[in-house]
Design a protein around this motif. Structure first.
Motif, PDB file in Angstrom:
ATOM      1  N   ASP A  73       0.801  -1.230   0.000  1.00 33.92           N
ATOM      2  CA  ASP A  73       0.000   0.000   0.000  1.00 33.92           C
ATOM      3  C   ASP A  73       0.833   1.279   0.000  1.00 33.92           C
ATOM      4  O   ASP A  73       0.322   2.355   0.333  1.00 33.92           O
ATOM      5  CB  ASP A  73      -0.958   0.033   1.214  1.00 33.92           C
ATOM      6  CG  ASP A  73      -1.985  -1.078   1.157  1.00 33.92           C
ATOM      7  OD1 ASP A  73      -2.337  -1.488   0.035  1.00 33.92           O
ATOM      8  OD2 ASP A  73      -2.414  -1.530   2.226  1.00 33.92           O
ATOM      9  N   SER A  74       2.119   1.202  -0.333  1.00 34.14           N
ATOM     10  CA  SER A  74       2.932   2.417  -0.416  1.00 34.14           C
ATOM     11  C   SER A  74       2.520   3.221  -1.645  1.00 34.14           C
ATOM     12  O   SER A  74       1.981   2.687  -2.623  1.00 34.14           O
ATOM     13  CB  SER A  74       4.421   2.065  -0.495  1.00 34.14           C
ATOM     14  OG  SER A  74       4.686   1.291  -1.650  1.00 34.14           O
ATOM     15  N   LEU A  75       2.766   4.510  -1.609  1.00 34.18           N
ATOM     16  CA  LEU A  75       2.332   5.401  -2.681  1.00 34.18           C
ATOM     17  C   LEU A  75       3.233   5.288  -3.911  1.00 34.18           C
ATOM     18  O   LEU A  75       4.447   5.105  -3.789  1.00 34.18           O
ATOM     19  CB  LEU A  75       2.327   6.844  -2.191  1.00 34.18           C
ATOM     20  CG  LEU A  75       1.400   7.159  -1.004  1.00 34.18           C
ATOM     21  CD1 LEU A  75       1.548   8.622  -0.596  1.00 34.18           C
ATOM     22  CD2 LEU A  75      -0.041   6.830  -1.337  1.00 34.18           C
ATOM     23  N   ILE A  76       2.626   5.411  -5.085  1.00 32.28           N
ATOM     24  CA  ILE A  76       3.362   5.442  -6.348  1.00 32.28           C
ATOM     25  C   ILE A  76       3.327   6.869  -6.868  1.00 32.28           C
ATOM     26  O   ILE A  76       2.267   7.489  -6.984  1.00 32.28           O
ATOM     27  CB  ILE A  76       2.748   4.492  -7.387  1.00 32.28           C
ATOM     28  CG1 ILE A  76       2.687   3.070  -6.838  1.00 32.28           C
ATOM     29  CG2 ILE A  76       3.546   4.547  -8.687  1.00 32.28           C
ATOM     30  CD1 ILE A  76       4.031   2.490  -6.457  1.00 32.28           C
ATOM     31  N   LEU A  77       4.512   7.402  -7.181  1.00 28.88           N
ATOM     32  CA  LEU A  77       4.639   8.812  -7.547  1.00 28.88           C
ATOM     33  C   LEU A  77       4.946   9.007  -9.037  1.00 28.88           C
ATOM     34  O   LEU A  77       5.370   8.084  -9.730  1.00 28.88           O
ATOM     35  CB  LEU A  77       5.752   9.464  -6.718  1.00 28.88           C
ATOM     36  CG  LEU A  77       5.684   9.297  -5.202  1.00 28.88           C
ATOM     37  CD1 LEU A  77       6.884   9.945  -4.544  1.00 28.88           C
ATOM     38  CD2 LEU A  77       4.375   9.860  -4.651  1.00 28.88           C
ATOM     39  N   SER A  78       4.744  10.237  -9.465  1.00 31.40           N
ATOM     40  CA  SER A  78       5.061  10.578 -10.856  1.00 31.40           C
ATOM     41  C   SER A  78       5.530  12.023 -10.947  1.00 31.40           C
ATOM     42  O   SER A  78       4.976  12.905 -10.291  1.00 31.40           O
ATOM     43  CB  SER A  78       3.836  10.390 -11.752  1.00 31.40           C
ATOM     44  OG  SER A  78       4.101  10.849 -13.072  1.00 31.40           O
ATOM     45  N   LEU A  79       6.553  12.244 -11.740  1.00 36.75           N
ATOM     46  CA  LEU A  79       6.942  13.586 -12.161  1.00 36.75           C
ATOM     47  C   LEU A  79       6.482  13.838 -13.596  1.00 36.75           C
ATOM     48  O   LEU A  79       6.253  14.968 -14.001  1.00 36.75           O
ATOM     49  CB  LEU A  79       8.463  13.759 -12.074  1.00 36.75           C
ATOM     50  CG  LEU A  79       9.056  13.930 -10.678  1.00 36.75           C
ATOM     51  CD1 LEU A  79      10.570  13.937 -10.739  1.00 36.75           C
ATOM     52  CD2 LEU A  79       8.538  15.201 -10.023  1.00 36.75           C
ATOM     53  N   LYS A  80       6.344  12.755 -14.350  1.00 37.46           N
ATOM     54  CA  LYS A  80       5.927  12.860 -15.746  1.00 37.46           C
ATOM     55  C   LYS A  80       4.555  13.509 -15.866  1.00 37.46           C
ATOM     56  O   LYS A  80       4.307  14.305 -16.774  1.00 37.46           O
ATOM     57  CB  LYS A  80       5.915  11.471 -16.403  1.00 37.46           C
ATOM     58  CG  LYS A  80       5.548  11.496 -17.875  1.00 37.46           C
ATOM     59  CD  LYS A  80       5.808  10.145 -18.533  1.00 37.46           C
ATOM     60  CE  LYS A  80       4.791   9.110 -18.075  1.00 37.46           C
ATOM     61  NZ  LYS A  80       4.949   7.846 -18.843  1.00 37.46           N
TER      62      LYS A  80
END
Length: 326
Positions: A73-80
């Motif tokens: 359940d850890s967060l998935i991040l994006s800079l794109k």
């Protein structure tokens, strides 16, 4: 690492990168578990290593949360995602400014070409391609483009090379110096790409010295400075010259680098000669048109007709007859 994209889940959060690996970067977002930035979400451009996007330990950045890891359940991040929003904003601004941009052709299909602009993929219909080249020849090349449609909601980005080329053509004044790339060689000359427009450098305009084989002087891919001799906008024809840029006859064969270094200086001299010729031509017109109210003095100065003529006019009987040429 298995992770899940959650629709409508996106929100922004600040975090600090504390470790990277081949697949992405670990980010401290002061949450209960560590967040992760996958490699494919690190940049709007395709990269092989996370460091290519400037992602290194210690970097503090604003990220977008796009999902969560199915395992912990850890967060998935994006800079794109953030870069995509900025790119669409930039394209809308450039369209509003009617700006010309450079786009790299990355693919093509039966309807047109796919170009990359501001990190986004746009479509250039063949009806909007003005270069006399096939789609395959344009792959991996950069073309000047203008925006036709920018609709982020539908991911529609339509571009035009023809509109950008029309802008460039308007700037091709006679005697102007432009940089071009040799596209192809023919027995009668070389075709040169000048900002997406194909111009002809005729063999007689390469050098004052006679050239029997163009390939001994030029090769496809060569970058050179050329001067515009003529521009037929209706037919889309541009005639070019390096001969007019030679400081001394034959320099284009013996020392082309010198020709390009002196190009602007030589072109300026050419333009001055053209301006002088035009001024003399206008003066000749005035010389034989007294009704214009202007005349030329003996010193060649253009000015108003002399007011010193007698009121009754000139007695033509006093004018000596012209001598006949033998």
């Amino acid at each position: 690492m298995s992770w899940l994209m959650v629709v409508g889940f996106c929100f922004q959060i600040k975090g600090t990168v504390f470790a990277v690996d081949a697949s992405g970067a670990y980010v401290d977002v002061t949450a209960k578990s560590t967040a992760y930035l996958p490699l494919q979400e690190a940049c709007i451009h395709r990269i092989k290593h996370i460091q290519e996007a400037g992602i290194v330990p210690g970097l503090r950045e604003e990220f977008v949360v796009i999902g969560e890891n199915e395992v912990d359940d850890s967060l998935i991040l994006s800079l794109k995602a953030i870069e995509f929003d900025l790119a669409w904003d930039r394209c809308r601004q450039l369209k509003a400014e009617d700006a010309v941009v450079k786009g790299k052709i990355v693919n093509g299909n039966k309807g047109g070409l796919v170009a990359e602009v501001e990190g986004l993929k746009g479509f250039v219909p063949f009806s909007h391609i003005s270069a006399k080249l096939s789609g395959e020849e344009l792959i991996e090349k950069e073309l000047p483009l203008k925006f036709v449609e920018v609709v982020e909601e539908e991911s529609r980005l339509i571009l035009s090379h023809r509109k950008a080329a029309a802008d460039s053509q308007g700037q091709l004044g006679i005697g102007s110096v432009v940089t071009g790339t040799v596209q192809s060689l023919k027995p009668y000359g070389a075709f040169v790409d000048i900002g997406g427009i194909s111009g002809l450098l005729h063999v007689s305009q390469i050098s004052h010295d006679r050239i029997t084989d163009i390939a001994t002087v030029l090769q496809p891919g060569d970058i050179l400075k050329v001067m515009v001799l003529s521009h037929d906008r209706e037919r889309g024809r541009v005639s070019l010259s390096t001969k007019k840029l030679e400081p001394t006859p034959g320099d284009m064969i013996r020392n082309p680098k010198l020709v390009f270094e002196k190009a602007e200086e030589m072109a300026q001299t050419f333009r001055q000669r053209i301006a002088q010729a035009e001024a003399m031509a206008r003066a000749d017109i005035f010389r034989f048109q007294p009704e214009s109210g202007l005349t030329l003095s003996n010193e060649g100065i253009l000015g108003p007709l002399s007011s010193e003529l007698p009121a009754e006019g000139v007695d033509l009987s006093e004018v000596p007859p012209a001598e006949e040429d033998l």
